[in-house]
Design a protein around this motif. Structure first.
Motif, PDB file in Angstrom:
ATOM      1  N   ASN A  74      61.084  17.817  31.841  1.00 18.47           N
ATOM      2  CA  ASN A  74      62.093  17.187  32.687  1.00 18.47           C
ATOM      3  C   ASN A  74      63.073  18.248  33.180  1.00 18.47           C
ATOM      4  O   ASN A  74      63.779  18.860  32.378  1.00 18.47           O
ATOM      5  N   ASP A  76      65.809  17.959  34.968  1.00 16.31           N
ATOM      6  CA  ASP A  76      67.209  17.589  34.784  1.00 16.31           C
ATOM      7  C   ASP A  76      67.690  17.896  33.362  1.00 16.31           C
ATOM      8  O   ASP A  76      68.813  18.368  33.161  1.00 16.31           O
ATOM      9  N   SER A  77      66.841  17.642  32.380  1.00 22.39           N
ATOM     10  CA  SER A  77      67.217  17.938  30.993  1.00 22.39           C
ATOM     11  C   SER A  77      67.343  19.435  30.764  1.00 22.39           C
ATOM     12  O   SER A  77      68.259  19.891  30.070  1.00 22.39           O
ATOM     13  N   LEU A  78      66.424  20.207  31.351  1.00 19.94           N
ATOM     14  CA  LEU A  78      66.506  21.658  31.228  1.00 19.94           C
ATOM     15  C   LEU A  78      67.766  22.182  31.900  1.00 19.94           C
ATOM     16  O   LEU A  78      68.480  23.023  31.341  1.00 19.94           O
ATOM     17  N   GLU A  79      68.066  21.662  33.085  1.00 20.91           N
ATOM     18  CA  GLU A  79      69.273  22.063  33.793  1.00 20.91           C
ATOM     19  C   GLU A  79      70.510  21.785  32.940  1.00 20.91           C
ATOM     20  O   GLU A  79      71.412  22.627  32.828  1.00 20.91           O
ATOM     21  N   SER A  80      70.566  20.625  32.355  1.00 20.61           N
ATOM     22  CA  SER A  80      71.711  20.266  31.513  1.00 20.61           C
ATOM     23  C   SER A  80      71.884  21.254  30.365  1.00 20.61           C
ATOM     24  O   SER A  80      73.013  21.622  30.021  1.00 20.61           O
ATOM     25  N   SER A  81      70.767  21.726  29.800  1.00 22.69           N
ATOM     26  CA  SER A  81      70.856  22.634  28.657  1.00 22.69           C
ATOM     27  C   SER A  81      71.389  24.001  29.052  1.00 22.69           C
ATOM     28  O   SER A  81      72.237  24.567  28.352  1.00 22.69           O
ATOM     29  N   LYS A  84      75.207  23.747  30.155  1.00 24.30           N
ATOM     30  CA  LYS A  84      76.056  23.666  28.957  1.00 24.30           C
ATOM     31  C   LYS A  84      76.124  25.016  28.251  1.00 24.30           C
ATOM     32  O   LYS A  84      77.179  25.407  27.731  1.00 24.30           O
TER      33      LYS A  84
END
Length: 202
Positions: A74, A76-81, A84
């Protein structure tokens, strides 16, 4: 006299396949080596020129052999990590954890790229904290390429850009580009904001 905090330059090149064209041809592809360049100027010269140039990881090709790296489940999940991770100043090896194993198979220097890019961003932070990571709207093309760009703002207002390029290969997403820079040209390129024209001389 100015002092140099760091002056590192390692330049390689993109080499076409034997017998291939001189310009890039996505049907033939390029063998990726690496381009990495950093120029970080001393504090005495910060208001005149402070450039950090990272040109990292470009790879395009069209073969169908097996992958050693893991597909991205995903984006979006990688981007979020990794967003952050930047906000927390790369604590607890979060940069490695975000990116390792997700580059496409044409990138043979994944570990070096991830390590050097983290070192470069920490050098640019120079003890400052991150005020905010501004997310620029993503660009998608043909359902195969997706570019995600970011503007990282330091607590003193200085900014640096980040570009993460994704490519779908055989139905799965991988990273094909990781680039960054604080120079005006790079920042304008990820913002898709051309420089103002110079007025004609009378």
């Amino acid at each position: 006299m100015t002092s140099t905090l760091a002056d590192f330059s390692l330049l390689c090149e993109l080499v076409p396949e034997p017998g291939g064209p001189d310009i890039f041809d996505s049907e033939r592809g390029y063998h990726w080596i690496m381009v990495f360049q950093i120029e970080l100027w001393g504090k005495e010269q910060q208001h005149m020129k402070q450039n950090l140039i990272l040109v990292i990881a470009m790879a395009l090709g069209t073969t169908s052999t097996a992958y050693a790296n893991s597909r991205i489940a995903n984006i979006d999940s990688l981007e979020s990590s990794y967003v952050k991770c930047i906000e927390t100043r790369f604590e607890n090896n979060c940069w490695d954890k975000a990116f390792i194993g997700h580059f496409d198979k044409w990138q043979k220097n994944e570990t070096t790229i991830i390590t050097k890019s983290q070192e470069a961003y920490l050098a640019w932070l120079d003890g400052h904290s991150v005020y905010k990571v501004h997310i620029i709207p993503s660009v998608k093309r043909a359902g195969v390429f997706e570019n995600r760009n970011y503007l990282v703002e330091r607590d003193d207002g200085e900014v640096i850009g980040l570009h993460v390029g994704y490519r779908k290969v055989l139905g799965s997403w991988y990273i094909y580009a990781l680039q960054g820079g604080s120079d005006d040209t790079f920042i304008r390129s990820i913002l898709d904001m051309p420089a103002p024209e110079t007025p004609p001389t009378k």
